[in-house]
Design an enzyme around this catalytic site. Structure first.
Site, PDB file in Angstrom:
ATOM      1  CE  LYS A  67      25.196  62.187  11.958  1.00 58.13           C
ATOM      2  NZ  LYS A  67      24.705  61.661  10.678  1.00 58.13           N
TER       3      LYS A  67
ATOM      4  NE  ARG B  38      18.709  63.890  11.815  1.00 59.49           N
ATOM      5  CZ  ARG B  38      19.466  62.883  12.253  1.00 59.49           C
ATOM      6  NH1 ARG B  38      19.974  62.916  13.460  1.00 59.49           N
ATOM      7  NH2 ARG B  38      19.704  61.859  11.494  1.00 59.49           N
TER       8      ARG B  38
ATOM      9  NE  ARG C 234      23.712  52.528  10.622  1.00 63.57           N
ATOM     10  CZ  ARG C 234      23.708  53.870  10.753  1.00 63.57           C
ATOM     11  NH1 ARG C 234      24.817  54.513  11.062  1.00 63.57           N
ATOM     12  NH2 ARG C 234      22.616  54.558  10.568  1.00 63.57           N
TER      13      ARG C 234
ATOM     14  NE  ARG D 213      19.754  53.102  13.225  1.00 62.43           N
ATOM     15  CZ  ARG D 213      20.289  54.312  13.064  1.00 62.43           C
ATOM     16  NH1 ARG D 213      21.477  54.566  13.540  1.00 62.43           N
ATOM     17  NH2 ARG D 213      19.622  55.248  12.433  1.00 62.43           N
TER      18      ARG D 213
ATOM     19  NE  ARG E 153      17.613  57.020   8.559  1.00 63.14           N
ATOM     20  CZ  ARG E 153      18.449  55.972   8.559  1.00 63.14           C
ATOM     21  NH1 ARG E 153      18.073  54.826   8.007  1.00 63.14           N
ATOM     22  NH2 ARG E 153      19.619  56.068   9.116  1.00 63.14           N
TER      23      ARG E 153
HETATM   24  P1  ADP Z   1      21.245  58.580  11.104  1.00 56.61           P
HETATM   25  O1  ADP Z   1      22.130  59.771  11.212  1.00 56.61           O
HETATM   26  O2  ADP Z   1      21.930  57.366  10.589  1.00 56.61           O
HETATM   27  O3  ADP Z   1      19.957  58.865  10.403  1.00 56.61           O
HETATM   28  P2  ADP Z   1      20.449  58.786  13.885  1.00 56.61           P
HETATM   29  O4  ADP Z   1      20.664  57.718  14.872  1.00 56.61           O
HETATM   30  O5  ADP Z   1      21.193  60.067  14.062  1.00 56.61           O
HETATM   31  O6  ADP Z   1      20.809  58.099  12.519  1.00 56.61           O
HETATM   32  O7  ADP Z   1      18.889  59.153  13.791  1.00 56.61           O
HETATM   33  C1  ADP Z   1      17.904  58.161  13.616  1.00 56.61           C
HETATM   34  C2  ADP Z   1      16.518  58.807  13.610  1.00 56.61           C
HETATM   35  O8  ADP Z   1      16.278  59.453  14.887  1.00 56.61           O
HETATM   36  C3  ADP Z   1      16.299  59.917  12.583  1.00 56.61           C
HETATM   37  O9  ADP Z   1      15.954  59.413  11.320  1.00 56.61           O
HETATM   38  C4  ADP Z   1      15.159  60.715  13.257  1.00 56.61           C
HETATM   39  O10 ADP Z   1      13.922  60.068  13.100  1.00 56.61           O
HETATM   40  C5  ADP Z   1      15.518  60.641  14.737  1.00 56.61           C
HETATM   41  N1  ADP Z   1      16.348  61.797  15.148  1.00 56.61           N
HETATM   42  C6  ADP Z   1      17.641  61.757  15.554  1.00 56.61           C
HETATM   43  N2  ADP Z   1      18.094  62.990  15.846  1.00 56.61           N
HETATM   44  C7  ADP Z   1      17.076  63.849  15.595  1.00 56.61           C
HETATM   45  C8  ADP Z   1      16.913  65.273  15.661  1.00 56.61           C
HETATM   46  N3  ADP Z   1      17.927  66.063  16.032  1.00 56.61           N
HETATM   47  N4  ADP Z   1      15.716  65.802  15.329  1.00 56.61           N
HETATM   48  C9  ADP Z   1      14.710  65.025  14.945  1.00 56.61           C
HETATM   49  N5  ADP Z   1      14.778  63.696  14.837  1.00 56.61           N
HETATM   50  C10 ADP Z   1      15.942  63.093  15.147  1.00 56.61           C
END
Ligand code: ADP
Length: 194
Positions: free
Chosen positions: A14, A89, A128, A134, A146
């Site tokens: 993404k 999400r 990654r 990260r 996740r």
């Molecule tokens: P990825 O898609 O690789 O998991 P992100 O950077 O989108 O990575 O998200 C990392 C973390 O941030 C998630 O595992 C969650 O803990 C938090 N997070 C991100 N977006 C949301 C959301 N919309 N609602 C709740 N938690 C979120």
């Protein structure tokens, strides 16, 4: 406005595709993960709270996430549109986003979902983690958590947009450029802008 939800499991690409889409369409990229990470770096209260969930591979609570996203959207005066990356999400986040956009007399134009098999996701995330540092990409158990959260909570968001006729699945395996072309085709056909 052109408002895109770029959807898909962790590691689907993404962020990579968002960079290309913002360059082409001149819209604003809002990644909730990036915003949380910026807050963690800045040592804010929001960052400290988010970190406790993110480090465990859990979702940050809806109320916190929705308030933060609303505040981000409000920062822009007359945007051409947004790419929402990592948001919504949950179903609650999806309906909050609809309410927010309605208040601006606009709506989501497309929900584009990058589809990548789980084995490939696990490999990409571990790779990654080696470069990005990260913390949630280093530990295989957190990665699995996740992916499990995505399957149990986030996948349902597809149904929300399917009901609105806005959902489109895109094959997220292959060359970055090919995937980008597929996304652009989906945006340029059925272009509904409000
Ligand atoms: P990825 O898609 O690789 O998991 P992100 O950077 O989108 O990575 O998200 C990392 C973390 O941030 C998630 O595992 C969650 O803990 C938090 N997070 C991100 N977006 C949301 C959301 N919309 N609602 C709740 N938690 C979120």
């Amino acid at each position: 406005m052109l408002n895109i939800v770029l959807f898909g499991p962790p590691g689907a690409g993404k962020g990579t595709q968002s960079e290309k889409l913002i360059a082409k369409y001149g819209i604003i990229h809002l990644s909730t993960g990036d915003i949380f990470r910026a807050n963690i770096k800045g040592g804010t209260e929001l960052g400290n709270l988010a970190k406790s969930f993110m480090d465990q591979g859990k979702l940050v609570p809806d109320e916190v996430t929705i308030n933060m996203l609303n505040a981000e959207v409000e920062k822009y005066e007359s945007p051409k549109g947004f790419i929402f990356d990592g948001f919504p999400r949950t179903a609650a986040q999806a309906s909050a986003l609809d309410v927010l956009l309605q208040s601006k007399d606009t709506e989501i134009s497309h929900m584009l979902a990058l589809e990548v098999p789980e084995d490939e996701l696990r490999q990409r995330l571990l790779l990654r983690g080696k470069d990005s540092g990260r913390p949630d990409d280093i530990n295989p158990e957190i990665i699995q958590k996740r992916i499990d959260v995505y399957n149990s909570k986030t996948e349902l968001v597809k149904v929300y947009y399917e009901k609105q006729g806005k959902y489109k699945g895109i094959n997220g395996v292959g060359e970055i450029e090919t995937i980008f072309e597929l996304l652009c085709q989906a945006i340029d056909t059925n272009l509904v802008m409000k």
